[in-house]
Design a protein around this motif. Structure first.
Motif, PDB file in Angstrom:
ATOM      1  N   LEU A 160       0.823  -1.210   0.000  1.00 54.40           N
ATOM      2  CA  LEU A 160       0.000   0.000   0.000  1.00 54.40           C
ATOM      3  C   LEU A 160       0.857   1.261   0.000  1.00 54.40           C
ATOM      4  CD1 LEU A 160      -2.985   0.941   0.142  1.00 54.40           C
ATOM      5  CD2 LEU A 160      -2.708   1.107   2.625  1.00 54.40           C
ATOM      6  N   LEU A 161       2.012   1.183   0.654  1.00 54.86           N
ATOM      7  CA  LEU A 161       2.909   2.336   0.753  1.00 54.86           C
ATOM      8  C   LEU A 161       3.266   2.867  -0.635  1.00 54.86           C
ATOM      9  CD1 LEU A 161       4.813   4.157   2.450  1.00 54.86           C
ATOM     10  CD2 LEU A 161       6.507   2.324   2.334  1.00 54.86           C
ATOM     11  N   ARG A 162       3.709   1.968  -1.506  1.00 55.44           N
ATOM     12  CA  ARG A 162       4.117   2.441  -2.836  1.00 55.44           C
ATOM     13  C   ARG A 162       2.922   2.727  -3.731  1.00 55.44           C
ATOM     14  NH1 ARG A 162       6.915  -0.933  -0.612  1.00 55.44           N
ATOM     15  NH2 ARG A 162       9.051  -0.665  -1.233  1.00 55.44           N
ATOM     16  N   LEU A 163       1.834   1.974  -3.531  1.00 53.25           N
ATOM     17  CA  LEU A 163       0.639   2.249  -4.341  1.00 53.25           C
ATOM     18  C   LEU A 163       0.134   3.670  -4.060  1.00 53.25           C
ATOM     19  CD1 LEU A 163      -1.769   1.628  -6.150  1.00 53.25           C
ATOM     20  CD2 LEU A 163      -2.868   0.478  -4.217  1.00 53.25           C
ATOM     21  N   VAL A 164       0.020   4.027  -2.782  1.00 55.03           N
ATOM     22  CA  VAL A 164      -0.490   5.352  -2.436  1.00 55.03           C
ATOM     23  C   VAL A 164       0.469   6.419  -2.942  1.00 55.03           C
ATOM     24  CG1 VAL A 164      -1.080   6.897  -0.534  1.00 55.03           C
ATOM     25  CG2 VAL A 164      -1.789   4.509  -0.457  1.00 55.03           C
ATOM     26  N   ALA A 165       1.768   6.157  -2.820  1.00 55.58           N
ATOM     27  CA  ALA A 165       2.758   7.126  -3.309  1.00 55.58           C
ATOM     28  C   ALA A 165       2.596   7.343  -4.808  1.00 55.58           C
ATOM     29  CB  ALA A 165       4.165   6.630  -2.981  1.00 55.58           C
ATOM     30  N   ALA A 166       2.493   6.248  -5.544  1.00 58.01           N
ATOM     31  CA  ALA A 166       2.388   6.358  -7.001  1.00 58.01           C
ATOM     32  C   ALA A 166       1.091   7.040  -7.402  1.00 58.01           C
ATOM     33  CB  ALA A 166       2.488   4.964  -7.624  1.00 58.01           C
ATOM     34  N   GLN A 167       0.002   6.724  -6.676  1.00 57.60           N
ATOM     35  CA  GLN A 167      -1.281   7.349  -7.015  1.00 57.60           C
ATOM     36  C   GLN A 167      -1.265   8.841  -6.713  1.00 57.60           C
ATOM     37  OE1 GLN A 167      -3.865   4.720  -4.769  1.00 57.60           O
ATOM     38  NE2 GLN A 167      -4.654   3.814  -6.661  1.00 57.60           N
ATOM     39  N   LEU A 168      -0.744   9.206  -5.553  1.00 56.71           N
ATOM     40  CA  LEU A 168      -0.666  10.631  -5.209  1.00 56.71           C
ATOM     41  C   LEU A 168       0.179  11.378  -6.228  1.00 56.71           C
ATOM     42  CD1 LEU A 168      -0.191  10.569  -1.309  1.00 56.71           C
ATOM     43  CD2 LEU A 168      -2.077  11.637  -2.550  1.00 56.71           C
ATOM     44  N   ALA A 169       1.307  10.763  -6.590  1.00 53.48           N
ATOM     45  CA  ALA A 169       2.211  11.411  -7.541  1.00 53.48           C
ATOM     46  C   ALA A 169       1.517  11.616  -8.879  1.00 53.48           C
ATOM     47  CB  ALA A 169       3.481  10.587  -7.703  1.00 53.48           C
TER      48      ALA A 169
END
Lengths: 467, 390
Positions: A160-169
């Protein structure tokens, strides 16, 4: 309204909705309860139709699911905005509607599919405005496309950490850094993750989304402090060992207006605890969850459990378990074995999926040092303002079970009833006693799970007729 | 501490009675161990609503309850901490003339025993407590009432006991007691504990404890329920009871606690591990209780309930406490099973400690009415008729 449905399903995420759809296929009607405005659960959460561009990395299966539920409206009575606030061993449920009225349901079988809760690891300053859970940040994006202003630092572990980061970006947020407590997966772990190439590819896509935008990922590191006058303005990042304990080494301070924290998820056990189900601890499946047999039945007869609530398995496992639970319910109700073949296929898929989940947990699952960033003065329970030091003092006084620790410190006894602080409380107890995490025990849950108007409980009507 | 240490007294059970007995024994110079299966004050003491009242107790216990309430008020002095003592008036209200008459008869007995209780009518009751319903026909009023934060008592007792040098063994389940004249050995899941004297303070588990010494007494459990609300603006200035039904009080932080309710049950074996409280009954009792609460105080209609829980009180068939020497085995004593035991608890513990320390207790504690021996020939509780209330 179909009040004659013999089955109640709690939670309209992938597991619950799939169970409802499978039952409908077999001609069995059900009541599908969910506190959200639309089906899909956390993972396939959606907002209003006119939100604009879709979220990156979104699974189209959420929309499909919602369409299917509508199509089967004759058999599936999907009640949005309905929250189950009580579940008792005799299969009676209290359902809170719109925060105002309470209905009592008494079906023949129940499928609990209430999914997972985020795991927080309190560090000094984590209660400052500007600090969110990763899931909370993602939910804001999903439902209203809210994207935080200013530099964002996300910390924690897991997919979830990288998914949320990628989505926010992808929505233009300024991601200053991603701080991941886990190191690069080992080659062995990668091999095991590759047993599900589709899922691994997804993970790599998130990773690529970060790399492409030049977002730094600090691996084997954790946010150990959130600083600021009032609101967050920076975080302190320290290297951690394989058990996530901060170690000597260069620490860096990163500017951050918004901080997202999340160390993966754990099963939401509120309802199964209330119902009196037996629970077991399994490190590779997110910790405590209700015990089930292969038919997804808990130790309470006719109470079935599907999805992350029965141990963290992710969306693919949830989908399979929804089918299996539906097949078991169908048989139990004497409605035949029309779902038998489908369930057998789902069972087949489960074997490999669980192996993947194990590899995932091996790489990024919660480690014993998760609370090592907190200090004596760090607030652990923010509802009752209980510090780590107070919990440690209770343990030192001889309280080694979570029930008496809660009672003696008031940690987990506030309005949220321990939804946020329970994992932290358990981790501190384990660290103070030197015993395994499982031995800290699991807190009792009490009805009502959410505040309910006294008036509504006092006038609770007789059980809605259920045949 | 060496395993071979022989304590002067082992107190088994860490509720209000056991904690105060242990505390005063230690302050009197004894070497004391307090053994508790869970945490201190985690059962009836910590789960009760903390009512401090003279309006519940059998008349003979009124003088003890008066002193107990004073001790709670005085807690900073002897316990080192204020346990949230709330000095309030108490009202016991009746909605029918018939209840009003029974209420009067009962309260007159308590008044004769020294409780400052007066019978008033509905209008007078509403003058004292404007939030009360207009349907009230009669009430009893007592100027000495209130509550303490019972759920915090374990924390405060823990500190005081530790300071007094009591060896506190929480999370320690006693399986049985062996020995006799030359001291006892307590068998636990951890190490054994040796003591010259034993105080059984097990509340609803008293029957099981007395059973270790080959006796059977007809103590049973009564399930009581509590529901707590969110914080609310001030509604209630006094402790309100609906006669033989519920109790209502508002804490300083604004939460309203509703306790009791019609239809609660008796249970034979209170071991939590074996008791499955029937959820249908629990829910029904809660609904009855909240219904009564709304009827008594209409403004509570907007309150939101955040949590409900149950606790189990130990009760003897004559509704009197079980305090005194256990027949048949020297140096074993009991304390507990007292109606409204939270109120008088600290006083009863002090009296027993005084008696065991060879001091003259301020009031009789080895009284025939409290004597555990009386229970040996007593018929079990008649579940239909319940126990005497006054």
């Amino acid at each position: 309204m179909n009040t004659a449905a013999p089955v109640v399903i709690v939670g309209a995420g992938p597991a619950g909705a799939t169970a409802a759809l499978s039952l409908a296929e077999a001609g069995i009607s059900s009541v599908l309860l969910d506190d959200n405005g639309a089906a899909g659960g956390q993972v396939w959460r959606t907002g209003a139709a006119d939100l604009g561009p879709p979220l990156a990395y979104t699974d189209a299966r959420g929309d499909e699911l919602r369409r299917d539920l509508k199509r089967h409206g004759d058999l599936i009575d999907h009640r949005t905005g309905h929250e189950v606030v009580g579940l008792f061993p005799d299969l009676r449920l209290w359902v809170l509607e719109g925060g105002e009225t309470v209905t009592s349901l008494h079906p023949k079988a129940i499928v609990v599919a209430t999914g997972a809760l985020e795991v927080f690891a309190p560090v000094p300053g984590w209660t400052r405005p500007g600090v969110y859970g990763l899931g909370g940040l993602q939910a804001l994006m999903k439902t209203s496309r809210v994207v935080p202003d200013g530099p964002v630092v996300l910390g924690g572990a897991g997919p979830l950490l990288r998914l949320v980061a990628a989505q926010l970006a992808s929505f233009g947020a300024e991601i200053a850094a991603v701080v991941d407590a886990a190191p690069w997966p080992s080659s062995g772990q990668v091999l095991r993750l590759a047993s599900q190439p589709g899922l691994l590819a997804k993970g790599l896509a998130f990773e690529w989304g970060l790399l492409r935008r030049g977002i730094p990922v600090h691996r084997g590191s954790a946010i150990v402090e959130v600083a600021g006058d009032e609101e967050a303005d920076s975080v302190l990042v320290a290297p951690v060992d394989e058990n996530w304990r901060p170690v000597d080494g260069p620490r860096r301070r990163l500017e951050a207006r918004v901080v997202g924290l999340g160390y993966g998820v754990r099963s939401n056990v509120e309802l199964t605890r209330l119902a009196g189900c037996e629970h077991t601890f399994s490190a590779s499946r997110g910790g405590w969850h209700a015990t089930r047999n292969r038919d997804m039945e808990t130790t309470v007869e006719n109470l079935f459990l599907a999805g992350d609530g029965g141990g963290i398995g992710g969306v693919e496992v949830a989908l399979a378990e929804g089918v299996i639970a539906a097949a078991s319910v169908s048989e139990r109700l004497g409605q035949g074995d029309r779902l038998k073949t489908k369930a057998a296929k789902a069972r087949g898929r489960m074997v490999d999926l669980v192996r993947f989940q194990d590899a995932l947990a091996d790489w990024s699952g919660v480690r014993p040092g998760i609370l090592a960033g907190s200090t004596e003065d760090t607030i652990i329970c923010r509802c009752e303002d209980v510090t780590r030091g107070e919990i440690a003092a209770a343990v030192a006084a001889g309280y080694t079970d979570i029930g008496p620790v809660k009672m003696n410190t008031r940690a987990g006894m506030g309005l949220c009833q321990g939804r946020t602080c329970t994992p932290a409380l358990q981790a501190i107890m384990a660290s103070e006693t030197g015993r395994p995490l499982a031995e800290a025990g699991l807190p009792t849950s009490r009805a009502p799970l959410r505040p309910v108007p006294l008036k509504a409980l006092a006038q609770l009507p007789l059980d809605e007729a259920v045949e | 501490m060496k395993q071979t240490e022989i304590y002067d007294s082992a107190v088994i059970g860490g509720g209000v009675m056991g904690c105060t007995t242990a505390l005063h024994l230690a302050r009197g110079g004894m070497r004391v161990v307090l053994v508790e299966r869970g945490g201190l004050c985690g059962e009836a003491t910590g789960r009760c609503g903390g009512t401090l009242s003279l309006m519940y107790v059998p008349a003979i216990l009124v003088p003890y309850a008066i002193r107990g309430r004073e001790l709670w008020k005085d807690a900073p002095r002897w316990l080192g901490r204020d346990v949230g003592f709330n000095d309030r008036h108490g009202l016991d209200i009746a909605f029918t003339d018939a209840d009003g008459e029974t209420l009067r008869a009962e309260m007159e007995l308590r008044a004769a025993a020294g409780a400052p209780i007066e019978i008033i009518d509905g209008n007078q009751a509403r003058k004292i407590e404007p939030a009360l319903s207009k349907d009230i026909v009669a009430a009893a009023h007592c100027a000495q009432d209130g509550h303490a934060l019972s759920y915090l008592s374990g924390v405060f007792f823990h500190r005081a006991l530790a300071r007094a040098g009591v060896d506190i063994r929480v999370g320690t389940d006693v399986f049985g007691v062996e020995g006799g004249d030359r001291g006892f050995v307590l068998r636990t899941a951890k190490q054994s504990i040796r003591a010259r004297r034993i105080v059984l303070a097990g509340g609803v588990w008293m029957r099981k404890m007395i059973g270790w010494f080959g006796l059977d007494v007809p103590i049973i459990g009564r399930v009581t329920q509590e529901t707590i609300s969110e914080r609310m603006p001030p509604i209630l200035a006094s402790g309100v009871r609906v006669f033989r039904d519920i109790s209502l009080k508002q804490a300083a932080n604004g939460t309203v606690l509703v306790g009791g309710g019609r239809g609660s049950r008796w249970i034979e074996d209170a071991d939590r591990e074996t008791v499955e409280l029937d959820p249908a009954v629990v829910n029904q009792v809660m609904m009855n209780a909240l219904g009564s609460a709304r009827r008594a105080v209409p403004a509570l209609a907007v309150a939101r309930a955040v949590r409900m829980w149950t606790g189990i009180e130990g009760i003897a068939p004559d509704n009197m406490p079980v305090i005194g020497p256990l027949p048949g085995t020297a140096d074993v004593f009991t304390i507990g099973c007292q109606r409204s035991g939270f109120t008088a608890g600290p006083f009863m513990g002090r009296l027993l400690a005084d008696a065991l320390l060879g001091r003259q207790p301020e009031m009789p504690i080895f009284a025939p009415a409290f004597d555990p021996a009386r229970l040996l020939s007593m018929a079990p509780v008649d579940r239909e008729r319940g126990v005497p209330t006054v």
